[in-house]
Design a protein around this motif. Sequence first.
Motif, PDB file in Angstrom:
ATOM      1  N   ARG A   1      28.604 -10.753 -56.566  1.00  0.00           N
ATOM      2  CA  ARG A   1      28.848 -10.669 -55.120  1.00  0.00           C
ATOM      3  C   ARG A   1      27.592 -11.056 -54.343  1.00  0.00           C
ATOM      4  O   ARG A   1      27.651 -11.794 -53.351  1.00  0.00           O
ATOM      5  CB  ARG A   1      29.297  -9.256 -54.744  1.00  0.00           C
ATOM      6  CG  ARG A   1      29.743  -9.117 -53.300  1.00  0.00           C
ATOM      7  CD  ARG A   1      30.266  -7.717 -52.982  1.00  0.00           C
ATOM      8  NE  ARG A   1      31.408  -7.357 -53.819  1.00  0.00           N
ATOM      9  CZ  ARG A   1      31.399  -6.425 -54.775  1.00  0.00           C
ATOM     10  NH1 ARG A   1      30.302  -5.734 -55.030  1.00  0.00           N
ATOM     11  NH2 ARG A   1      32.477  -6.170 -55.485  1.00  0.00           N
TER      12      ARG A   1
ATOM     13  N   MET B   1      33.370 -14.850 -53.166  1.00  0.00           N
ATOM     14  CA  MET B   1      33.125 -14.461 -54.549  1.00  0.00           C
ATOM     15  C   MET B   1      34.097 -15.179 -55.494  1.00  0.00           C
ATOM     16  O   MET B   1      33.701 -15.668 -56.552  1.00  0.00           O
ATOM     17  CB  MET B   1      33.261 -12.943 -54.702  1.00  0.00           C
ATOM     18  CG  MET B   1      32.850 -12.408 -56.035  1.00  0.00           C
ATOM     19  SD  MET B   1      32.795 -10.606 -55.949  1.00  0.00           S
ATOM     20  CE  MET B   1      32.920 -10.179 -57.665  1.00  0.00           C
TER      21      MET B   1
ATOM     22  N   THR C   1      28.561  -6.592 -58.787  1.00  0.00           N
ATOM     23  CA  THR C   1      27.634  -6.493 -57.666  1.00  0.00           C
ATOM     24  C   THR C   1      26.693  -7.687 -57.633  1.00  0.00           C
ATOM     25  O   THR C   1      26.462  -8.288 -56.580  1.00  0.00           O
ATOM     26  CB  THR C   1      26.829  -5.181 -57.740  1.00  0.00           C
ATOM     27  OG1 THR C   1      27.749  -4.085 -57.693  1.00  0.00           O
ATOM     28  CG2 THR C   1      25.843  -5.062 -56.601  1.00  0.00           C
TER      29      THR C   1
END
Length: 64
Positions: free
Chosen positions: A20, A30, A17
């Motif tokens: 990202r 990414m 996360t």
Amino acid sequence: MATIVQMPLRLQHELATKVRMISAANNVPMNAYIATVLAEHVADWEARHGGLPMLPPKDEEGTG
């Protein structure tokens, strides 16, 4: 042109996360962000320890 190698990458959810979010903040995919970070890390390592040898790429049958 360099040979592209595909490989699965397993990351903990929290790390994925964050990666990202950083890649989005830099407006890059990414995958491109991860590849850039890894390339920078390898360049750093080689600057401190010397170049790493390259293995020849496997041929299409996987025997090389």
